[in-house]
Design a protein around this motif. Structure first.
Motif, mmCIF file in Angstrom:
data_model
loop_
_atom_site.group_PDB
_atom_site.id
_atom_site.type_symbol
_atom_site.label_atom_id
_atom_site.label_comp_id
_atom_site.label_asym_id
_atom_site.label_seq_id
_atom_site.Cartn_x
_atom_site.Cartn_y
_atom_site.Cartn_z
ATOM 1 N N GLY A 329 0.825 -1.206 0.000
ATOM 2 C CA GLY A 329 0.000 0.000 0.000
ATOM 3 C C GLY A 329 0.856 1.251 0.000
ATOM 4 N N THR A 330 1.867 1.263 0.863
ATOM 5 C CA THR A 330 2.769 2.406 0.934
ATOM 6 C C THR A 330 3.557 2.562 -0.357
ATOM 7 O OG1 THR A 330 2.979 2.048 3.313
ATOM 8 C CG2 THR A 330 4.614 3.475 2.282
ATOM 9 N N LEU A 331 4.071 1.449 -0.877
ATOM 10 C CA LEU A 331 4.851 1.492 -2.111
ATOM 11 C C LEU A 331 4.036 2.042 -3.277
ATOM 12 C CD1 LEU A 331 6.713 -1.944 -2.050
ATOM 13 C CD2 LEU A 331 7.694 0.300 -1.647
ATOM 14 N N THR A 332 2.835 1.540 -3.436
ATOM 15 C CA THR A 332 2.007 1.943 -4.573
ATOM 16 C C THR A 332 1.719 3.440 -4.542
ATOM 17 O OG1 THR A 332 0.960 -0.239 -4.565
ATOM 18 C CG2 THR A 332 -0.145 1.486 -5.802
ATOM 19 N N ALA A 333 1.390 3.951 -3.365
ATOM 20 C CA ALA A 333 1.100 5.374 -3.240
ATOM 21 C C ALA A 333 2.325 6.225 -3.561
ATOM 22 C CB ALA A 333 0.600 5.666 -1.824
ATOM 23 N N LEU A 334 3.468 5.846 -3.009
ATOM 24 C CA LEU A 334 4.683 6.626 -3.227
ATOM 25 C C LEU A 334 5.175 6.541 -4.670
ATOM 26 C CD1 LEU A 334 6.687 5.849 0.042
ATOM 27 C CD2 LEU A 334 5.543 7.990 -0.576
ATOM 28 N N GLN A 335 4.981 5.401 -5.304
ATOM 29 C CA GLN A 335 5.460 5.241 -6.676
ATOM 30 C C GLN A 335 4.758 6.183 -7.644
ATOM 31 O OE1 GLN A 335 5.133 1.046 -7.453
ATOM 32 N NE2 GLN A 335 6.921 0.558 -6.195
ATOM 33 N N TRP A 336 3.442 6.343 -7.494
ATOM 34 C CA TRP A 336 2.745 7.294 -8.352
ATOM 35 C C TRP A 336 3.296 8.703 -8.144
ATOM 36 C CZ3 TRP A 336 0.744 4.968 -12.060
ATOM 37 C CH2 TRP A 336 -0.055 3.824 -11.928
ATOM 38 N N PHE A 337 3.530 9.054 -6.903
ATOM 39 C CA PHE A 337 4.018 10.396 -6.580
ATOM 40 C C PHE A 337 5.396 10.642 -7.191
ATOM 41 C CE2 PHE A 337 6.583 13.147 -3.864
ATOM 42 C CZ PHE A 337 5.798 14.288 -3.814
ATOM 43 N N ILE A 338 6.307 9.700 -7.021
ATOM 44 C CA ILE A 338 7.670 9.879 -7.519
ATOM 45 C C ILE A 338 7.699 9.887 -9.044
ATOM 46 C CG2 ILE A 338 9.957 8.807 -7.638
ATOM 47 C CD1 ILE A 338 9.478 7.759 -4.795
ATOM 48 N N TYR A 339 6.990 8.969 -9.666
ATOM 49 C CA TYR A 339 7.006 8.897 -11.126
ATOM 50 C C TYR A 339 6.466 10.185 -11.741
ATOM 51 C CZ TYR A 339 6.275 7.117 -15.852
ATOM 52 O OH TYR A 339 6.305 6.932 -17.220
ATOM 53 N N ASP A 340 5.377 10.685 -11.201
ATOM 54 C CA ASP A 340 4.808 11.927 -11.703
ATOM 55 C C ASP A 340 5.780 13.093 -11.513
ATOM 56 O OD1 ASP A 340 2.522 13.654 -12.618
ATOM 57 O OD2 ASP A 340 2.791 14.464 -10.603
ATOM 58 N N SER A 341 6.453 13.128 -10.382
ATOM 59 C CA SER A 341 7.407 14.210 -10.110
ATOM 60 C C SER A 341 8.560 14.202 -11.112
ATOM 61 C CB SER A 341 7.957 14.076 -8.682
ATOM 62 O OG SER A 341 6.922 14.180 -7.730
ATOM 63 N N VAL A 342 9.028 13.023 -11.482
ATOM 64 C CA VAL A 342 10.110 12.919 -12.460
ATOM 65 C C VAL A 342 9.660 13.433 -13.826
ATOM 66 C CG1 VAL A 342 11.561 11.289 -13.744
ATOM 67 C CG2 VAL A 342 11.291 11.036 -11.271
ATOM 68 N N LYS A 343 8.463 13.075 -14.226
ATOM 69 C CA LYS A 343 7.960 13.532 -15.529
ATOM 70 C C LYS A 343 7.803 15.051 -15.550
ATOM 71 C CE LYS A 343 5.160 10.982 -17.950
ATOM 72 N NZ LYS A 343 3.955 10.276 -18.435
ATOM 73 N N VAL A 344 7.373 15.612 -14.430
ATOM 74 C CA VAL A 344 7.238 17.061 -14.354
ATOM 75 C C VAL A 344 8.607 17.733 -14.390
ATOM 76 C CG1 VAL A 344 6.550 18.975 -12.851
ATOM 77 C CG2 VAL A 344 5.031 17.006 -13.152
#
Length: 368
Positions: A329-344
């Motif tokens: 649960g923690t991993l899934t939430a953080l992964q979306w956040f990090i991936y989006d931040s990299v694209k931005v």
């Protein structure tokens, strides 16, 4: 509380737009006849005249959509997304694996931490961090990078109309295809990690474990768990993406009916994290039996996946589920956040959500 929820809810679409697994139907519904909007994960920019013109604004991006640089940077986002998050929860993963392979000694998550601390101290909780970081970085590279590749490939194969009609299935197929290759990249390091974490005295570091495994079983030692990995990770990945979108949709419909344009960026991140965590819970449940088989299979010599599954039985394959729910649960939430931040950060292009092609509108009688 209701006001906070309403604020949290509406802002998810902005971040979900940056997410490669986002359902375009959800975007279309909540975009409506949206006018000017700002970048969800960056400072407000100039109003956009049309969503159809957004993809053409090449000057805003660092590369073209679908270019080699685009895929490479998406892969790099996956490296950070998966590598950092999985490494951060190594202590929890260690206890979870030990509960799966030795349930008599490690009777629960809290008991597992207690026994590990008594025997190995705090340093013992970090066992397996190196293969975890390397393995899941490689997995993230393939998972996110190849997902973008397969999404474009399958869209072109289907054609404009079918790609729109079957877009959810397209995303599921693209994520499953990407995960197939991602698990091949992950398998060697996953095998070494499990040996280090679950076999006392076998090896304390990757430098010790890898040569020893090769000497004992050859290359088979590193890849004998790839089939169970596919059993675990492919359903997990498909559930992860589909459930995330459904959860976001439910939040918009039932929890926070406030327009997303009225939410701040921190509120958007909160909703994304919550939706990702809920999706992670379902992912953990779906993939846990195969995860138990992988843990035991990589510990033992000469066993097959079917033999391990038969020996564990129904109750045995669910050992360690609570710890894995927390972790995934923690991993899934953080992964979306990090991936989006990299694209931005790298200013990667984000095409607007798909709209029904004019030819399809005519066929369905929506236009004359």
């Amino acid at each position: 509380m209701g006001a906070i929820c309403r604020k949290m809810y509406s802002s998810v679409v902005h971040l979900a737009r940056a997410n490669p697994f986002n359902a375009p139907h959800l975007q279309l519904v909540h975009d409506g006849l949206a006018g000017p909007r700002s970048d969800p994960a960056g400072p407000p920019g100039p109003p956009r005249r049309s969503r159809n013109l957004a993809a053409a604004a090449v000057e805003e991006y660092s590369c073209e959509y679908g270019s080699a640089k685009f895929y490479a940077l998406c892969g790099f986002g996956g490296v950070l997304s998966c590598g950092l998050t999985h490494t951060a929860v190594v202590p929890l993963d260690l206890v979870k694996c030990r509960m799966q392979v030795d349930p008599q000694k490690y009777k629960g998550i809290f008991n597992g931490f207690s026994v590990t601390l008594k025997e190995d101290g705090f340093r013992g909780l970090a066992k397996g961090w190196a293969p975890t970081f390397i393995g899941y970085s490689m997995q993230g590279l393939c998972k996110f990078g190849f997902y973008e590749v397969f999404k474009v490939l399958y869209s072109n194969m289907l054609g404009e109309e079918n790609a729109y009609l079957w877009r959810t299935s397209l995303y599921l197929a693209a994520s499953a295809s990407a995960e197939f290759f991602a698990d091949i990249a992950l398998a060697p390091m996953e095998a070494a990690k499990v040996r280090i974490q679950t076999q006392p005295g076998y090896a304390n570091t990757l430098r010790d474990a890898a040569p020893k495994m090769y000497k004992e079983e050859g290359l088979k030692a590193f890849y004998k768990g790839v089939a169970p990995l596919w059993m675990r990770q492919i359903p997990y990945t498909m559930m992860k993406f589909a459930c995330f979108e459904r959860t976001v949709e439910a939040l918009y419909k039932f929890v926070v009916p406030k327009p997303r344009s009225e939410c701040s960026k921190p509120e958007q991140l909160v909703v994304t994290f919550v939706a990702g965590y809920i999706a992670g819970v379902f992912c953990a449940i779906v993939s846990h039996p195969a995860d138990s088989v992988v843990s035991v299979l990589n510990k033992e010599k000469g066993s097959s996946a079917s033999q391990v599954l038969k020996r564990l039985g129904f109750r045995g394959v669910w050992k360690g589920l609570f710890a894995r729910i927390i972790m995934i649960g923690t991993l899934t939430a953080l992964q979306w956040f990090i991936y989006d931040s990299v694209k931005v950060y790298f200013r990667l292009p984000r095409p607007p959500p798909p709209e029904m092609p004019e030819s399809l509108k005519k066929k369905l009688g929506y236009t004359q």
